[in-house]
Design an enzyme around this catalytic site. Structure first.
Site, PDB file in Angstrom:
ATOM      1  CD  GLN A  63       8.476  30.032  14.146  1.00 36.21           C
ATOM      2  OE1 GLN A  63       8.582  30.702  15.160  1.00 36.21           O
ATOM      3  NE2 GLN A  63       8.918  30.445  12.976  1.00 36.21           N
ATOM      4  CG  HIS A  90      20.549  24.617   9.563  1.00 34.73           C
ATOM      5  ND1 HIS A  90      19.439  25.031   8.869  1.00 34.73           N
ATOM      6  CD2 HIS A  90      20.722  23.313   9.250  1.00 34.73           C
ATOM      7  CE1 HIS A  90      18.952  24.015   8.187  1.00 34.73           C
ATOM      8  NE2 HIS A  90      19.711  22.959   8.400  1.00 34.73           N
ATOM      9  CE  LYS A  93      17.106  27.288  12.629  1.00 37.73           C
ATOM     10  NZ  LYS A  93      17.763  27.937  11.489  1.00 37.73           N
ATOM     11  NE  ARG A 109      -1.480  -1.385   3.704  1.00 39.70           N
ATOM     12  CZ  ARG A 109      -1.625  -1.126   4.994  1.00 39.70           C
ATOM     13  NH1 ARG A 109      -2.743  -0.616   5.455  1.00 39.70           N
ATOM     14  NH2 ARG A 109      -0.640  -1.366   5.846  1.00 39.70           N
ATOM     15  CG  ASP A 139      21.505  33.608   2.716  1.00 40.53           C
ATOM     16  OD1 ASP A 139      21.506  34.182   3.823  1.00 40.53           O
ATOM     17  OD2 ASP A 139      20.797  32.615   2.472  1.00 40.53           O
ATOM     18  CD  GLU A 168       5.462   7.335  16.364  1.00 43.63           C
ATOM     19  OE1 GLU A 168       6.535   7.614  16.946  1.00 43.63           O
ATOM     20  OE2 GLU A 168       4.493   6.844  16.952  1.00 43.63           O
ATOM     21  CD  GLU A 203      17.080  37.409   9.468  1.00 38.24           C
ATOM     22  OE1 GLU A 203      17.479  38.354   8.772  1.00 38.24           O
ATOM     23  OE2 GLU A 203      15.955  36.890   9.369  1.00 38.24           O
ATOM     24  CG  HIS A 224      20.234  31.548   7.698  1.00 38.40           C
ATOM     25  ND1 HIS A 224      19.282  31.026   6.865  1.00 38.40           N
ATOM     26  CD2 HIS A 224      20.914  32.461   6.952  1.00 38.40           C
ATOM     27  CE1 HIS A 224      19.354  31.603   5.676  1.00 38.40           C
ATOM     28  NE2 HIS A 224      20.343  32.472   5.695  1.00 38.40           N
ATOM     29  CE1 TYR A 227      13.547  26.858   9.827  1.00 36.99           C
ATOM     30  CE2 TYR A 227      13.239  25.880   7.665  1.00 36.99           C
ATOM     31  CZ  TYR A 227      13.400  27.005   8.469  1.00 36.99           C
ATOM     32  OH  TYR A 227      13.417  28.246   7.898  1.00 36.99           O
ATOM     33  CG  ASN A 283       9.806  27.899  10.439  1.00 38.23           C
ATOM     34  OD1 ASN A 283       8.819  28.554  10.699  1.00 38.23           O
ATOM     35  ND2 ASN A 283      10.902  27.964  11.170  1.00 38.23           N
TER      36      ASN A 283
END
Length: 191
Positions: free
Chosen positions: A46, A118, A71, A23, A169, A28, A142, A61, A131, A48
């Protein structure tokens, strides 16, 4: 879930147990109970998601100070080279990086704790990247370092001419010139 240690203590790969039959498959993608027991207890607040085309590099970042984030990242569609860089001054692995291909085929995830920068490069035609973050995004916190810092020497697995960057960047400092980083002797998870 199987935890795979990397050369950077605290940065781990997670391999879920996948159940496949005629199937399709089931797994998970996240269990708070397993994550807390196998990696470290923390609360994600959170989620994203981004979609990017081949050659896009996002990073390197991080969030500064009290807004620093851990993360847990994964690829839902496509393939990326995911990268974590130790930016904790005083760390035995300061300026070192680990990378791994994360894809919808291998279903690997990477946990990047606070104190690391990251980024990722899209190796497939497109990639959908998700993430989970353990702190809310704070635009005032930031920060980033240059994706192509020669002292770090990341092999992004892309020809230089194929790399697509945001304007922001393109202009981050090298690690040696970054103003606010982390201190290896501070526990950024202390409550």
């Amino acid at each position: 879930m199987r935890v795979i240690e990397t050369e950077l203590p605290g940065v781990v790969l997670l391999e879920p147990r996948v159940f496949e039959d005629a199937r399709g498959y089931f797994f998970e993608s996240f269990s708070q109970r397993e994550f807390d027991a196998l990696v470290r207890p923390l609360d994600f607040v959170q989620d994203n998601e981004s979609r990017s085309s081949h050659g896009v590099v996002r990073g390197l970042h991080f969030q500064k100070g009290a807004s620093s984030q851990g993360k847990l990242v994964r690829v839902v569609e496509g393939c990326v080279l995911d990268v974590a860089v130790d930016i904790r001054r005083g760390s035995p692995t300061f300026g070192k990086y680990v990378s791994a291909e994360l894809s919808s085929a291998n279903r690997l995830q990477m946990f990047i704790p606070r104190g690391f920068a990251h980024g990722f490069a899209v190796l497939s035609q497109e990639a959908v990247f998700q993430y989970k973050c353990d702190r809310f995004y704070d635009p005032s916190a930031e920060a980033a370092i240059a994706w192509d810092d020669p002292e770090i020497g990341i092999d992004w697995k892309l020809p230089a001419g194929d790399v697509l960057l945001s304007e922001k960047d393109r202009h981050h400092p090298a690690l040696k010139d970054a103003e606010e980083l982390f201190d290896f002797n501070i526990d950024y998870y202390a409550k």
